[in-house]
Design a protein around this motif. Structure first.
Motif, PDB file in Angstrom:
ATOM      1  N   LYS A   3      10.984  17.024  18.216  1.00  0.00           N
ATOM      2  CA  LYS A   3      12.433  17.391  18.563  1.00  0.00           C
ATOM      3  C   LYS A   3      13.891  16.094  18.491  1.00  0.00           C
ATOM      4  O   LYS A   3      13.018  15.302  18.607  1.00  0.00           O
ATOM      5  CB  LYS A   3      12.552  17.330  21.021  1.00  0.00           C
ATOM      6  CG  LYS A   3      12.070  18.522  21.295  1.00  0.00           C
ATOM      7  CD  LYS A   3      11.615  19.110  22.622  1.00  0.00           C
ATOM      8  CE  LYS A   3      11.034  20.029  22.650  1.00  0.00           C
ATOM      9  NZ  LYS A   3      11.108  19.658  24.420  1.00  0.00           N
ATOM     10  N   THR A   7      18.655  17.839  21.601  1.00  0.00           N
ATOM     11  CA  THR A   7      18.079  18.437  22.259  1.00  0.00           C
ATOM     12  C   THR A   7      17.060  18.057  22.852  1.00  0.00           C
ATOM     13  O   THR A   7      17.374  19.091  24.382  1.00  0.00           O
ATOM     14  CB  THR A   7      16.874  19.372  21.384  1.00  0.00           C
ATOM     15  OG1 THR A   7      16.732  19.842  19.683  1.00  0.00           O
ATOM     16  CG2 THR A   7      16.275  20.681  21.909  1.00  0.00           C
ATOM     17  N   THR A   8      16.594  17.141  23.060  1.00  0.00           N
ATOM     18  CA  THR A   8      16.496  16.654  24.310  1.00  0.00           C
ATOM     19  C   THR A   8      17.141  15.801  25.724  1.00  0.00           C
ATOM     20  O   THR A   8      16.385  16.034  26.387  1.00  0.00           O
ATOM     21  CB  THR A   8      15.056  14.608  24.542  1.00  0.00           C
ATOM     22  OG1 THR A   8      14.302  15.649  23.100  1.00  0.00           O
ATOM     23  CG2 THR A   8      14.681  14.351  24.999  1.00  0.00           C
ATOM     24  N   GLU A  11      18.302  18.811  27.417  1.00  0.00           N
ATOM     25  CA  GLU A  11      17.319  19.566  28.039  1.00  0.00           C
ATOM     26  C   GLU A  11      17.101  19.122  29.580  1.00  0.00           C
ATOM     27  O   GLU A  11      17.312  19.513  30.414  1.00  0.00           O
ATOM     28  CB  GLU A  11      15.900  19.736  27.692  1.00  0.00           C
ATOM     29  CG  GLU A  11      15.296  20.541  26.612  1.00  0.00           C
ATOM     30  CD  GLU A  11      14.494  20.731  25.917  1.00  0.00           C
ATOM     31  OE1 GLU A  11      13.492  20.207  26.269  1.00  0.00           O
ATOM     32  OE2 GLU A  11      13.565  21.470  25.182  1.00  0.00           O
TER      33      GLU A  11
END
Length: 57
Positions: A3, A7-8, A11
């Motif tokens: 990732k 993206t992390t 989230e």
């Protein structure tokens, strides 16, 4: 594929903070703003310290 940071963090902001930690929108917005400031700071400092930007590369 691992990732990415983006993206992390997405989230973390969309799932973890409101769902797991039960944080409200204002808190999440504040975190997002602070993280954006920090990333901007890092980008500016990394650019400033790179050999190519100092004229020595």
């Amino acid at each position: 594929m691992p990732k990415t940071f983006d993206t992390t963090m997405g989230e973390f902001m969309r799932t973890y903070l409101p769902g797991v930690r039960n944080r409200d929108k204002d808190t999440i917005d504040s975190y997002r703003y602070s993280i954006n400031l920090f990333v901007t700071f890092l980008e500016q400092n990394i650019d400033a310290q790179s050999p190519s930007s100092s004229g020595r590369g």
